[in-house]
Design a protein around this motif. Structure first.
Motif, PDB file in Angstrom:
ATOM      1  N   THR A   1     -18.773   5.127 -11.383  1.00  0.00           N
ATOM      2  CA  THR A   1     -17.431   5.499 -10.937  1.00  0.00           C
ATOM      3  C   THR A   1     -17.319   5.228  -9.443  1.00  0.00           C
ATOM      4  OG1 THR A   1     -17.219   7.224 -12.617  1.00  0.00           O
ATOM      5  CG2 THR A   1     -15.777   7.387 -10.690  1.00  0.00           C
ATOM      6  N   ASN A   2     -16.289   4.516  -9.056  1.00  0.00           N
ATOM      7  CA  ASN A   2     -16.051   4.255  -7.639  1.00  0.00           C
ATOM      8  C   ASN A   2     -15.445   5.517  -7.018  1.00  0.00           C
ATOM      9  OD1 ASN A   2     -15.217   3.453  -5.092  1.00  0.00           O
ATOM     10  ND2 ASN A   2     -14.381   1.500  -5.781  1.00  0.00           N
ATOM     11  N   PRO A   3     -16.164   6.188  -6.089  1.00  0.00           N
ATOM     12  CA  PRO A   3     -15.627   7.425  -5.516  1.00  0.00           C
ATOM     13  C   PRO A   3     -14.302   7.221  -4.800  1.00  0.00           C
ATOM     14  CG  PRO A   3     -17.533   6.668  -4.283  1.00  0.00           C
ATOM     15  CD  PRO A   3     -17.485   5.844  -5.523  1.00  0.00           C
ATOM     16  N   TRP A   4     -14.084   6.014  -4.261  1.00  0.00           N
ATOM     17  CA  TRP A   4     -12.824   5.745  -3.572  1.00  0.00           C
ATOM     18  C   TRP A   4     -11.651   5.721  -4.544  1.00  0.00           C
ATOM     19  CZ3 TRP A   4     -12.300   6.263   1.459  1.00  0.00           C
ATOM     20  CH2 TRP A   4     -13.433   6.177   2.260  1.00  0.00           C
TER      21      TRP A   4
ATOM     22  N   MET B   1     -11.954  -3.082   0.891  1.00  0.00           N
ATOM     23  CA  MET B   1     -12.020  -2.850  -0.554  1.00  0.00           C
ATOM     24  C   MET B   1     -10.721  -2.176  -1.008  1.00  0.00           C
ATOM     25  SD  MET B   1     -14.956  -3.829  -1.834  1.00  0.00           S
ATOM     26  CE  MET B   1     -16.570  -4.374  -1.247  1.00  0.00           C
ATOM     27  N   PRO B   2     -10.134  -2.615  -2.132  1.00  0.00           N
ATOM     28  CA  PRO B   2      -8.799  -2.135  -2.513  1.00  0.00           C
ATOM     29  C   PRO B   2      -8.632  -0.623  -2.512  1.00  0.00           C
ATOM     30  CG  PRO B   2      -9.430  -3.978  -3.896  1.00  0.00           C
ATOM     31  CD  PRO B   2     -10.632  -3.656  -3.064  1.00  0.00           C
ATOM     32  N   ALA B   3      -9.527   0.113  -3.171  1.00  0.00           N
ATOM     33  CA  ALA B   3      -9.370   1.568  -3.244  1.00  0.00           C
ATOM     34  C   ALA B   3      -9.603   2.207  -1.887  1.00  0.00           C
ATOM     35  CB  ALA B   3     -10.328   2.156  -4.277  1.00  0.00           C
ATOM     36  N   THR B   4     -10.589   1.705  -1.137  1.00  0.00           N
ATOM     37  CA  THR B   4     -10.870   2.243   0.193  1.00  0.00           C
ATOM     38  C   THR B   4      -9.676   2.031   1.116  1.00  0.00           C
ATOM     39  OG1 THR B   4     -13.192   1.648  -0.117  1.00  0.00           O
ATOM     40  CG2 THR B   4     -12.501   2.208   2.117  1.00  0.00           C
ATOM     41  N   ARG B   5      -9.141   0.851   1.077  1.00  0.00           N
ATOM     42  CA  ARG B   5      -7.992   0.522   1.923  1.00  0.00           C
ATOM     43  C   ARG B   5      -6.804   1.420   1.597  1.00  0.00           C
ATOM     44  NH1 ARG B   5      -5.053  -5.386   2.196  1.00  0.00           N
ATOM     45  NH2 ARG B   5      -4.226  -5.202   4.321  1.00  0.00           N
ATOM     46  N   SER B   6      -6.606   1.674   0.323  1.00  0.00           N
ATOM     47  CA  SER B   6      -5.492   2.522  -0.099  1.00  0.00           C
ATOM     48  C   SER B   6      -5.662   3.948   0.408  1.00  0.00           C
ATOM     49  CB  SER B   6      -5.376   2.507  -1.624  1.00  0.00           C
ATOM     50  OG  SER B   6      -4.310   3.327  -2.059  1.00  0.00           O
TER      51      SER B   6
ATOM     52  N   LEU C   1       0.837  -1.193   0.000  1.00  0.00           N
ATOM     53  CA  LEU C   1       0.000   0.000   0.000  1.00  0.00           C
ATOM     54  C   LEU C   1       0.877   1.251   0.000  1.00  0.00           C
ATOM     55  CD1 LEU C   1      -2.588  -1.080   2.721  1.00  0.00           C
ATOM     56  CD2 LEU C   1      -2.974  -1.019   0.256  1.00  0.00           C
ATOM     57  N   ARG C   2       0.267   2.388  -0.281  1.00  0.00           N
ATOM     58  CA  ARG C   2       0.970   3.662  -0.180  1.00  0.00           C
ATOM     59  C   ARG C   2       0.826   4.160   1.247  1.00  0.00           C
ATOM     60  NH1 ARG C   2      -1.896   6.407  -3.582  1.00  0.00           N
ATOM     61  NH2 ARG C   2      -0.766   5.867  -5.472  1.00  0.00           N
ATOM     62  N   CYS C   3       1.664   3.650   2.134  1.00  0.00           N
ATOM     63  CA  CYS C   3       1.575   3.984   3.561  1.00  0.00           C
ATOM     64  C   CYS C   3       2.369   5.260   3.817  1.00  0.00           C
ATOM     65  CB  CYS C   3       2.105   2.837   4.411  1.00  0.00           C
ATOM     66  SG  CYS C   3       1.117   1.332   4.264  1.00  0.00           S
ATOM     67  N   GLU C   4       1.704   6.395   3.726  1.00  0.00           N
ATOM     68  CA  GLU C   4       2.373   7.681   3.809  1.00  0.00           C
ATOM     69  C   GLU C   4       1.685   8.607   4.811  1.00  0.00           C
ATOM     70  OE1 GLU C   4       2.383   9.193  -0.151  1.00  0.00           O
ATOM     71  OE2 GLU C   4       3.888   7.768  -0.856  1.00  0.00           O
TER      72      GLU C   4
END
Length: 353
Positions: free
Chosen positions: A109-112, A183-188, A75-78
């Motif tokens: 469109t997925n808002p996440w 969910m992938p985008a939410t998690r990111s 993930l982009r853990c920033e």
């Protein structure tokens, strides 16, 4: 994750008890860290302190199984800390609410995904989540949790059985959070930027502060079930802005919940209004009350007096402006939940304006 100029709160959940260290490293190689013990299957927060203002950090975890560490490191853990108060010239704020992925159609469109792109491009300093971050009723999670506790108040139910029911019901509600936030985008998105969360009814249990019917004091859910559901909300959401709560409800079960929170970022103030807490106790019992308690109103008045503020964002789970009070009050005769809307309480609405 919730970030200030020198601190960061990072939420983590393990599937079994263990000790883990969170390490945040700046571009210049300096780092801050915290090590703590986690219970199994309950989210807890790291509180990183001593960070440099206006600095970008990447963070990782030591003590995880190799497969888990690999998954998180992908993930982009920033973390980007805010400048010291005097140096804050601009705060880029995004707002999101009502996340229900099962309503998305293939062509939608997925808002996440949009939020992920913006956060990844450095276009978000602060993300406000204005309620219904998770619909516990989605996918049958809430129904199953209620079924598990169906016999809780039966006089034949033993204390051991009650304890087991509570644990199993809470675990069912946690699964709703793991599903939606996994969910992938939410998690990111949740792994980066800074997040402030405000509860609504579905984060706990649909309409949990409403009576079963108009004029009735009968609760839709038992007090013990509401207490358990609010506890799960506290683990996943309140800990982000109140890590000292350690995922636990207030010890005074007769006190009303107090979920409003106020934060400053240089000249910007952000007040998250709680529209639910004054109608439910920490023990899960519904009470009569205004939208905002006297204590919350005083807190908002004091927030506006904060030295150095040049602007204020006042956020709420329900829009401040809707139909006229007369129209909403008439409609509330048939649609009960409108009694909890701003326009229904014209005096409170006017006070707030």
């Amino acid at each position: 994750m919730q970030v200030s100029d020198t601190t960061a709160v990072v939420l983590l959940e393990l599937d079994e008890a263990g000790e883990v260290e969170c390490v945040a490293t700046a571009d210049d190689g300096s780092s801050v860290s915290q090590k703590r013990v986690f219970p199994g299957n309950e989210a807890r927060a790291f509180q990183l302190e001593g960070m440099k203002p206006g600095t970008s950090y990447t963070y990782t975890f030591n003590g995880l199984a190799p497969s888990q560490k690999k998954e998180i490191d992908a993930l982009r853990c920033e973390i980007a800390t805010f400048p010291a108060a005097a140096g804050v010239k601009e705060v880029r704020v995004l707002v999101q609410s009502c996340d229900r992925p099962d309503r998305l159609l293939p062509q939608d469109t997925n808002p996440w995904s949009v939020l992920d792109d913006k956060c990844g491009a450095g276009e978000c300093d602060l993300l406000l989540h204005l309620g219904d971050q998770v619909y516990t009723k989605m996918g049958g999670f809430l129904d199953r949790a209620c079924m598990i506790m169906d016999l809780y108040d039966d006089p034949m139910t033993t204390e051991a059985s009650k304890k087991k029911m509570i644990a199993e019901a809470e675990e069912e509600l946690r699964r709703s959070y793991r599903y939606v936030w996994g969910m992938p985008a939410t998690r990111s998105v949740l792994a980066q930027s800074s997040h402030l969360m405000l509860w609504s009814d579905n984060d706990v249990a649909n309409d949990f502060t409403e009576a079963t019917k108009k004029g009735s004091d009968e609760q839709k859910y038992s007090d013990q079930f509401i207490k358990s559901a609010m506890g799960v909300y506290t683990e996943y959401q309140r800990q982000l802005w109140d890590p000292s709560c350690e995922g636990q409800l207030p010890k005074d079960e007769g006190s009303v919940m107090e979920e409003w929170n106020f934060h400053t970022y240089g000249g910007l103030g952000v007040f998250m209004v709680d529209m639910r807490g004054n109608r439910i106790t920490a023990g899960g019992v519904m009470v009569k009350g205004d939208i905002m308690s006297a204590k919350q109103k005083k807190a908002l008045e004091e927030a506006f007096q904060t030295p150095g503020l040049s602007c204020m964002l006042v956020a709420s789970e329900i829009p401040f402006v809707s139909e006229s009070p007369a129209m909403v009050q008439e409609s509330a005769k048939f649609v009960k939940f409108l009694e909890g809307h701003w326009a229904y309480k014209e005096d409170e609405c006017s006070w707030l304006y």
